[in-house]
Design a protein around this motif. Structure first.
Motif, PDB file in Angstrom:
ATOM      1  N   VAL A  28       0.838  -1.232  -0.157  1.00 45.28           N
ATOM      2  CA  VAL A  28       0.037  -0.249  -0.072  1.00 45.28           C
ATOM      3  C   VAL A  28       0.902   1.400  -0.042  1.00 45.28           C
ATOM      4  O   VAL A  28       0.590   2.086  -0.805  1.00 45.28           O
ATOM      5  CB  VAL A  28      -0.890  -0.099   1.248  1.00 45.28           C
ATOM      6  N   SER A  29       2.003   1.082   0.810  1.00 47.60           N
ATOM      7  CA  SER A  29       2.747   2.381   0.758  1.00 47.60           C
ATOM      8  C   SER A  29       4.224   2.010   1.504  1.00 47.60           C
ATOM      9  O   SER A  29       4.234   0.750   2.197  1.00 47.60           O
ATOM     10  CB  SER A  29       2.278   3.638   1.650  1.00 47.60           C
ATOM     11  N   ALA A  30       5.171   2.801   1.075  1.00 48.79           N
ATOM     12  CA  ALA A  30       6.454   2.558   1.489  1.00 48.79           C
ATOM     13  C   ALA A  30       6.979   4.228   1.845  1.00 48.79           C
ATOM     14  O   ALA A  30       7.309   4.864   1.022  1.00 48.79           O
ATOM     15  CB  ALA A  30       7.397   1.821   0.330  1.00 48.79           C
ATOM     16  N   ASP A  31       7.178   4.161   3.156  1.00 47.35           N
ATOM     17  CA  ASP A  31       7.783   5.481   3.648  1.00 47.35           C
ATOM     18  C   ASP A  31       9.075   5.439   3.903  1.00 47.35           C
ATOM     19  O   ASP A  31       9.631   5.043   4.967  1.00 47.35           O
ATOM     20  CB  ASP A  31       6.737   5.696   4.972  1.00 47.35           C
ATOM     21  N   MET A  32       9.827   6.161   3.131  1.00 48.14           N
ATOM     22  CA  MET A  32      11.514   6.157   3.322  1.00 48.14           C
ATOM     23  C   MET A  32      11.607   6.852   4.580  1.00 48.14           C
ATOM     24  O   MET A  32      12.668   6.424   5.251  1.00 48.14           O
ATOM     25  CB  MET A  32      12.007   6.770   2.259  1.00 48.14           C
ATOM     26  N   GLU A  33      11.036   7.897   4.980  1.00 50.48           N
ATOM     27  CA  GLU A  33      11.286   8.787   6.092  1.00 50.48           C
ATOM     28  C   GLU A  33      11.120   7.814   7.422  1.00 50.48           C
ATOM     29  O   GLU A  33      12.239   8.047   8.145  1.00 50.48           O
ATOM     30  CB  GLU A  33      10.602  10.043   6.094  1.00 50.48           C
TER      31      GLU A  33
END
Length: 113
Positions: free
Chosen positions: A99-104
């Motif tokens: 669904v999502s990949a949050d690098m931060e």
């Protein structure tokens, strides 16, 4: 000994952080795609799923498991739906999408397919 142990712990933490960073970076290019995985963790807020090929681990939040009230059974490492009786147990195979990949934050969010 204490100084050596502390340095070893810092090195281990840095290694884990760099691995997680690369996992999130890889999955960032695969948002929306479906994968096969296994449940590696069960908590009251969701289930952790590890993709079979790359070992990229992310979470499926309890609220995304369906229209039910899920409760955690800590003894059996299971989340069970109150109305549906649907169970998710440690080691179960599941199909999921990214669904999502949050690098931060270095976080992967998954959803059941």
């Amino acid at each position: 000994c204490l100084a050596s142990s502390e340095l070893e712990k810092k090195a281990s933490d840095a290694e884990r952080a760099s691995i997680k960073y690369k996992q999130v970076e890889y999955m960032l290019e695969h948002v929306g795609e479906s994968f096969e995985g296994a449940i590696t963790g069960v908590t009251e807020w969701g289930i952790y799923v590890e993709e079979k090929e790359t070992k990229c681990e992310g979470m499926i939040k309890v609220k995304d498991l369906g229209d039910d009230f899920f409760q955690l059974d800590e003894k059996t490492y299971t989340i069970k739906g109150e109305k549906t009786g649907k169970k998710f147990t440690l080691g179960d195979s599941v199909k999921f999408k990214v669904v999502s990949a949050d690098m931060e934050r270095r976080v992967l969010d998954y959803a059941l397919v």
